[in-house]
Design a protein around this motif. Structure first.
Motif, PDB file in Angstrom:
ATOM      1  N   GLY A  26      18.041  34.257   6.041  1.00  0.00           N
ATOM      2  CA  GLY A  26      17.809  32.894   6.520  1.00  0.00           C
ATOM      3  C   GLY A  26      17.586  32.836   8.019  1.00  0.00           C
ATOM      4  N   ILE A  27      18.363  33.602   8.770  1.00  0.00           N
ATOM      5  CA  ILE A  27      18.186  33.646  10.223  1.00  0.00           C
ATOM      6  C   ILE A  27      16.824  34.229  10.579  1.00  0.00           C
ATOM      7  N   LEU A  28      16.432  35.304   9.894  1.00  0.00           N
ATOM      8  CA  LEU A  28      15.135  35.924  10.175  1.00  0.00           C
ATOM      9  C   LEU A  28      13.975  34.991   9.825  1.00  0.00           C
ATOM     10  N   ILE A  29      14.126  34.201   8.777  1.00  0.00           N
ATOM     11  CA  ILE A  29      13.075  33.242   8.429  1.00  0.00           C
ATOM     12  C   ILE A  29      12.943  32.194   9.526  1.00  0.00           C
ATOM     13  N   LEU A  30      14.073  31.722  10.046  1.00  0.00           N
ATOM     14  CA  LEU A  30      14.012  30.731  11.127  1.00  0.00           C
ATOM     15  C   LEU A  30      13.388  31.302  12.397  1.00  0.00           C
ATOM     16  N   VAL A  31      13.708  32.543  12.710  1.00  0.00           N
ATOM     17  CA  VAL A  31      13.222  33.145  13.946  1.00  0.00           C
ATOM     18  C   VAL A  31      11.781  33.620  13.824  1.00  0.00           C
ATOM     19  N   ASN A  32      11.491  34.378  12.764  1.00  0.00           N
ATOM     20  CA  ASN A  32      10.176  35.011  12.631  1.00  0.00           C
ATOM     21  C   ASN A  32       9.222  34.280  11.708  1.00  0.00           C
ATOM     22  N   GLY A  33       9.706  33.330  10.952  1.00  0.00           N
ATOM     23  CA  GLY A  33       8.875  32.698   9.930  1.00  0.00           C
ATOM     24  C   GLY A  33       8.872  33.562   8.687  1.00  0.00           C
ATOM     25  N   GLY A  34       7.984  33.272   7.809  1.00  0.00           N
ATOM     26  CA  GLY A  34       7.897  34.025   6.570  1.00  0.00           C
ATOM     27  C   GLY A  34       6.700  33.563   5.777  1.00  0.00           C
ATOM     28  N   VAL A  35       6.596  34.066   4.574  1.00  0.00           N
ATOM     29  CA  VAL A  35       5.495  33.670   3.694  1.00  0.00           C
ATOM     30  C   VAL A  35       6.077  33.179   2.378  1.00  0.00           C
ATOM     31  N   ASP A  36       5.331  32.297   1.711  1.00  0.00           N
ATOM     32  CA  ASP A  36       5.793  31.791   0.425  1.00  0.00           C
ATOM     33  C   ASP A  36       5.425  32.766  -0.678  1.00  0.00           C
ATOM     34  N   GLY A  37       5.643  32.385  -1.906  1.00  0.00           N
ATOM     35  CA  GLY A  37       5.385  33.253  -3.034  1.00  0.00           C
ATOM     36  C   GLY A  37       3.930  33.619  -3.217  1.00  0.00           C
ATOM     37  N   GLN A  38       3.027  32.858  -2.600  1.00  0.00           N
ATOM     38  CA  GLN A  38       1.592  33.129  -2.698  1.00  0.00           C
ATOM     39  C   GLN A  38       1.046  33.841  -1.471  1.00  0.00           C
ATOM     40  N   GLY A  39       1.919  34.218  -0.560  1.00  0.00           N
ATOM     41  CA  GLY A  39       1.507  34.957   0.635  1.00  0.00           C
ATOM     42  C   GLY A  39       1.028  34.118   1.792  1.00  0.00           C
ATOM     43  N   ARG A  40       1.190  32.797   1.703  1.00  0.00           N
ATOM     44  CA  ARG A  40       0.779  31.922   2.799  1.00  0.00           C
ATOM     45  C   ARG A  40       1.924  31.724   3.775  1.00  0.00           C
ATOM     46  N   PRO A  41       1.647  31.654   5.073  1.00  0.00           N
ATOM     47  CA  PRO A  41       2.742  31.458   6.045  1.00  0.00           C
ATOM     48  C   PRO A  41       3.391  30.088   5.880  1.00  0.00           C
TER      49      PRO A  41
ATOM     50  N   THR B 265       0.840  -1.197   0.000  1.00  0.00           N
ATOM     51  CA  THR B 265       0.000   0.000   0.000  1.00  0.00           C
ATOM     52  C   THR B 265       0.873   1.243   0.000  1.00  0.00           C
ATOM     53  N   THR B 266       0.341   2.299  -0.557  1.00  0.00           N
ATOM     54  CA  THR B 266       1.064   3.568  -0.559  1.00  0.00           C
ATOM     55  C   THR B 266       0.598   4.402   0.624  1.00  0.00           C
ATOM     56  N   PRO B 267       1.510   5.166   1.198  1.00  0.00           N
ATOM     57  CA  PRO B 267       1.100   6.008   2.332  1.00  0.00           C
ATOM     58  C   PRO B 267       0.153   7.101   1.853  1.00  0.00           C
ATOM     59  N   PRO B 268      -0.739   7.534   2.723  1.00  0.00           N
ATOM     60  CA  PRO B 268      -1.680   8.590   2.319  1.00  0.00           C
ATOM     61  C   PRO B 268      -0.939   9.894   2.049  1.00  0.00           C
ATOM     62  N   TYR B 269      -1.466  10.648   1.117  1.00  0.00           N
ATOM     63  CA  TYR B 269      -0.891  11.942   0.767  1.00  0.00           C
ATOM     64  C   TYR B 269      -1.131  12.903   1.912  1.00  0.00           C
ATOM     65  N   GLN B 270      -0.059  13.556   2.381  1.00  0.00           N
ATOM     66  CA  GLN B 270      -0.189  14.498   3.486  1.00  0.00           C
ATOM     67  C   GLN B 270      -0.680  15.833   2.953  1.00  0.00           C
ATOM     68  N   GLN B 271      -1.785  16.278   3.484  1.00  0.00           N
ATOM     69  CA  GLN B 271      -2.326  17.562   3.069  1.00  0.00           C
ATOM     70  C   GLN B 271      -2.162  18.570   4.193  1.00  0.00           C
ATOM     71  N   TYR B 272      -1.932  19.811   3.809  1.00  0.00           N
ATOM     72  CA  TYR B 272      -1.764  20.884   4.761  1.00  0.00           C
ATOM     73  C   TYR B 272      -3.012  21.746   4.737  1.00  0.00           C
ATOM     74  N   PRO B 273      -3.275  22.466   5.814  1.00  0.00           N
ATOM     75  CA  PRO B 273      -4.436  23.360   5.815  1.00  0.00           C
ATOM     76  C   PRO B 273      -4.362  24.341   4.649  1.00  0.00           C
ATOM     77  N   ALA B 274      -5.503  24.805   4.214  1.00  0.00           N
ATOM     78  CA  ALA B 274      -5.582  25.658   3.026  1.00  0.00           C
ATOM     79  C   ALA B 274      -4.813  26.968   3.191  1.00  0.00           C
ATOM     80  N   ASN B 275      -4.701  27.451   4.397  1.00  0.00           N
ATOM     81  CA  ASN B 275      -4.056  28.752   4.598  1.00  0.00           C
ATOM     82  C   ASN B 275      -2.582  28.645   4.974  1.00  0.00           C
ATOM     83  N   VAL B 276      -1.996  27.446   4.928  1.00  0.00           N
ATOM     84  CA  VAL B 276      -0.603  27.240   5.285  1.00  0.00           C
ATOM     85  C   VAL B 276       0.144  26.707   4.063  1.00  0.00           C
ATOM     86  N   SER B 277       1.358  27.195   3.869  1.00  0.00           N
ATOM     87  CA  SER B 277       2.175  26.785   2.728  1.00  0.00           C
ATOM     88  C   SER B 277       2.638  25.339   2.876  1.00  0.00           C
ATOM     89  N   ASP B 278       2.948  24.716   1.766  1.00  0.00           N
ATOM     90  CA  ASP B 278       3.546  23.382   1.812  1.00  0.00           C
ATOM     91  C   ASP B 278       5.066  23.456   1.959  1.00  0.00           C
TER      92      ASP B 278
END
Length: 84
Positions: A66-81, A2-15
């Motif tokens: 890179g340090i600021l992304i690790l500390v504060n997070g960031g958003v992807d190209g579509q504006g999702r965290p 069997t194949t493992p189920p595809y992991q889906q993320y919430p709609a408002n969070v980036s992959d």
């Protein structure tokens, strides 16, 4: 088998992962790798050009980014965290 189920993320969070984006920024920030990974190609190209024009000194921008992304997070190209 069997194949493992595809992991889906919430709609408002980036992959894209905050950890991966931050580490790419720290290790390959002069090439804009963290920004390219996040889908922010404009900033990635800008980081690459600044690093080339300044003979590598502009790579500090990607390192700090890179340090600021690790500390504060960031958003992807579509504006999702980024996910943790």
């Amino acid at each position: 088998m069997t194949t493992p189920p595809y992991q889906q993320y919430p709609a408002n969070v980036s992959d894209k992962s905050k950890l991966v984006a931050g580490l790419l920024g720290i290790l390959l920030g002069g090439f804009g790798a963290g920004r390219f990974y996040m889908g922010d190609t404009k900033t990635g190209v800008l980081q690459l050009v600044v690093s080339l024009v300044t003979c590598g000194i502009g790579g500090i921008w990607g390192f700090i980014d890179g340090i600021l992304i690790l500390v504060n997070g960031g958003v992807d190209g579509q504006g999702r965290p980024l996910r943790d």
